[in-house]
Design a protein around this motif. Structure first.
Motif, PDB file in Angstrom:
ATOM      1  N   ASP A   1       3.789   5.596  -7.637  1.00 22.24           N
ATOM      2  CA  ASP A   1       3.465   6.628  -6.848  1.00 22.24           C
ATOM      3  C   ASP A   1       2.345   7.588  -7.284  1.00 22.24           C
TER       4      ASP A   1
ATOM      5  N   GLN B   1      -3.576   9.267  -2.641  1.00 19.16           N
ATOM      6  CA  GLN B   1      -2.709   8.294  -2.258  1.00 19.16           C
ATOM      7  C   GLN B   1      -3.392   6.989  -2.724  1.00 19.16           C
ATOM      8  N   ALA B   2      -2.614   6.004  -3.048  1.00 24.49           N
ATOM      9  CA  ALA B   2      -2.808   4.444  -3.465  1.00 24.49           C
ATOM     10  C   ALA B   2      -3.416   4.080  -2.362  1.00 24.49           C
ATOM     11  N   GLN B   3      -4.444   2.957  -2.750  1.00 24.41           N
ATOM     12  CA  GLN B   3      -5.001   2.174  -1.625  1.00 24.41           C
ATOM     13  C   GLN B   3      -4.080   0.972  -1.615  1.00 24.41           C
ATOM     14  N   PRO B   4      -4.098   0.407  -0.324  1.00 27.71           N
ATOM     15  CA  PRO B   4      -3.181  -0.847  -0.198  1.00 27.71           C
ATOM     16  C   PRO B   4      -3.409  -2.079  -1.562  1.00 27.71           C
ATOM     17  N   ASP B   5      -4.867  -2.121  -1.981  1.00 29.91           N
ATOM     18  CA  ASP B   5      -5.004  -3.265  -2.966  1.00 29.91           C
ATOM     19  C   ASP B   5      -4.412  -2.522  -4.087  1.00 29.91           C
ATOM     20  N   GLU B   6      -4.051  -1.318  -4.526  1.00 30.00           N
ATOM     21  CA  GLU B   6      -3.561  -1.126  -5.938  1.00 30.00           C
ATOM     22  C   GLU B   6      -2.117  -1.068  -5.874  1.00 30.00           C
ATOM     23  N   ILE B   7      -1.416  -1.009  -4.524  1.00 29.61           N
ATOM     24  CA  ILE B   7       0.064  -1.276  -4.676  1.00 29.61           C
ATOM     25  C   ILE B   7       0.164  -2.938  -4.616  1.00 29.61           C
ATOM     26  N   ALA B   8      -0.697  -3.729  -3.977  1.00 30.09           N
ATOM     27  CA  ALA B   8      -0.688  -4.917  -4.090  1.00 30.09           C
ATOM     28  C   ALA B   8      -0.795  -5.424  -5.498  1.00 30.09           C
ATOM     29  N   GLU B   9      -1.510  -5.044  -6.259  1.00 25.30           N
ATOM     30  CA  GLU B   9      -1.741  -5.457  -7.533  1.00 25.30           C
ATOM     31  C   GLU B   9      -0.682  -5.199  -8.493  1.00 25.30           C
TER      32      GLU B   9
END
Length: 42
Positions: free
Chosen positions: A33, A4-12
């Motif tokens: 995703d 699963q993605a890390q929060p910082d990856e989604i924020a990026e």
């Protein structure tokens, strides 16, 4: 990607799509995703 993605990856990703660098992408559906919607990794 078998994780699963890390929060910082989604924020990026969100920062990128909200930036002027994608000013010509209109009406596009961008999915962050990690390929999960493509099915299981073999």
């Amino acid at each position: 990607m078998p994780r699963q993605a890390q929060p910082d990856e989604i924020a990026e990703f969100i920062t990128f799509i909200a930036s002027d660098r994608v000013r010509f992408a209109t009406g596009s559906e961008l999915v962050a995703d990690g390929g999960f919607s493509l099915g299981p990794v073999r």
